[in-house]
Motif scaffolding. Structure first.
Motif, mmCIF file in Angstrom:
data_model
loop_
_atom_site.group_PDB
_atom_site.id
_atom_site.type_symbol
_atom_site.label_atom_id
_atom_site.label_comp_id
_atom_site.label_asym_id
_atom_site.label_seq_id
_atom_site.Cartn_x
_atom_site.Cartn_y
_atom_site.Cartn_z
ATOM 1 N N GLY A 79 0.806 -1.216 0.000
ATOM 2 C CA GLY A 79 0.000 0.000 0.000
ATOM 3 C C GLY A 79 0.837 1.264 0.000
ATOM 4 N N ALA A 80 2.119 1.143 -0.338
ATOM 5 C CA ALA A 80 3.038 2.281 -0.291
ATOM 6 C C ALA A 80 3.015 3.072 -1.592
ATOM 7 N N LYS A 81 3.115 4.383 -1.485
ATOM 8 C CA LYS A 81 3.213 5.262 -2.653
ATOM 9 C C LYS A 81 4.673 5.328 -3.083
ATOM 10 N N PRO A 82 4.998 4.991 -4.346
ATOM 11 C CA PRO A 82 6.382 5.044 -4.805
ATOM 12 C C PRO A 82 6.998 6.425 -4.595
ATOM 13 N N TYR A 83 8.247 6.444 -4.119
ATOM 14 C CA TYR A 83 8.899 7.707 -3.716
ATOM 15 C C TYR A 83 10.166 7.973 -4.524
ATOM 16 N N CYS A 84 11.009 6.955 -4.704
ATOM 17 C CA CYS A 84 12.236 7.084 -5.493
ATOM 18 C C CYS A 84 12.812 5.694 -5.714
ATOM 19 N N PHE A 85 13.833 5.588 -6.571
ATOM 20 C CA PHE A 85 14.460 4.282 -6.793
ATOM 21 C C PHE A 85 15.910 4.452 -7.217
#
Length: 331
Positions: A79-85
């Motif tokens: 359920g996490a919102k993508p932030y960076c990679f």
């Protein structure tokens, strides 16, 4: 003259390293990110190796997209919102045609998710792609494998089995060759493989839907190793059993189009893997809200069973079905 490592990074991987909360992106020894105090940081890592996770000579565009997709699929499962990679890639050589298409595929998904690439590494070696993805989720709201409750419904997004069918086609096993010949599809073999393989690589991400889903579900997993294998992780962690109705498995339209045998369809859905769809449980009292979310995000969702006490039971039209095949494992 061959392009240098730092020229390679600058040309193909520094155009998307800015975003909310990113204090410092590519170019230093570390990136710097800020985490809002009311959130937790979700972290996942996945590696894709040529000959193991994808066929040799796979389109670099597809590789770029899929390598990021498998990671944000893990974020969606929480359920996490993508932030960076971050990205680390081994290349046999600095092929600029490959890199241009790979980065185009990578950013086609990253741009959609407003997801900045903040660092990584390049090296010479057999083709291998490793991504670590980071997401934000409000504290206490993560969907975890250990949270399934008795009488919860069991739900699936999208469809199951098509990536596994593409893999079978790609290996051209004696079984699949006989099947294609029997179905009079042998002359179309290559076009069927290309269609299924590409569609199985360009899977829709479920991130936005999953973030909203976390308000009504507390238990989810993404299906990477097959329905039976990944559902078993939930059942073991939650100390529960389940009843699955095979006639309710969501199957791709290609299965009907190619007239695949029913038992083979079930096999692909149950054990195939590589679907990267969400498997989640939820109290059935939230089904109206779930239907609203599914419609709002244009995500197909289907209930396939119920969490029970005891063990995992498979049924088809009310009759028990034996399952003894071993789920996928890397070792």
């Amino acid at each position: 003259m061959a392009i240098s490592e730092f020229e390679l990074i600058k040309k193909y991987f520094t155009s998307n390293d800015r975003g909310e909360g990113i204090s410092l992106g590519i170019g230093d020894d570390c990136a710097l990110i800020s985490i809002p105090s009311e959130y937790e940081l979700a972290i996942t890592t996945d590696t894709q190796n040529e000959g193991i996770h994808f066929f040799k000579n796979t389109s670099p565009f597809l590789l770029g997209y899929k390598s990021l997709l498998v990671n944000v699929s893990d974020l969606a499962a929480m359920g996490a919102k993508p932030y960076c990679f971050t990205l680390s890639i081994n290349l046999p050589d600095a092929d600029e045609n490959f890199l241009e298409e790979f980065s185009r595929g990578l950013y086609s998904l990253a741009s959609k998710l407003n997801l900045p690439l903040i660092g990584g590494n390049t090296s010479k070696g057999p083709l291998s792609i490793s991504i670590s993805a980071y997401g934000l989720i409000k504290k206490g709201c993560a969907m975890k494998r250990a949270n399934a409750q008795e009488n919860d419904g069991i739900y699936i997004t999208g469809t199951l089995g098509l990536p596994a069918f593409a893999v079978d086609l790609g290996y051209r096993s004696a079984h699949i060759c006989r099947l294609m010949e029997k179905l009079s599809l042998n002359k179309e073999y290559d076009s069927i493989f290309n269609h299924c393989y590409e569609k199985g690589m360009l899977i829709e991400d479920r991130c936005a839907f999953a973030s909203a889903l976390s308000e009504i579900s507390s238990c989810a997993i993404d299906i990477s190793d097959g329905l039976i294998g990944d559902l078993s992780h939930i059942l073991k962690s939650s100390k529960v059993g389940a009843e699955i109705n095979l006639e309710d498995l969501p199957k791709p339209e290609e299965f009907r189009e190619y007239n695949l045998p029913d038992d083979y369809q079930d096999h692909l859905c149950l054990y195939g893997g590589g679907d990267y769809e969400l498997l989640f449980t939820m109290n059935e009292s939230f089904e109206n809200r779930l239907n609203t979310l599914a419609h709002s995000f244009n995500v197909p969702v289907k209930r396939i069973g119920t969490i029970k006490n005891g063990t995992l039971e498979l049924r088809k039209h009310g009759k028990m079905v034996d399952y003894r095949e071993k789920p996928f494992e890397h070792f």
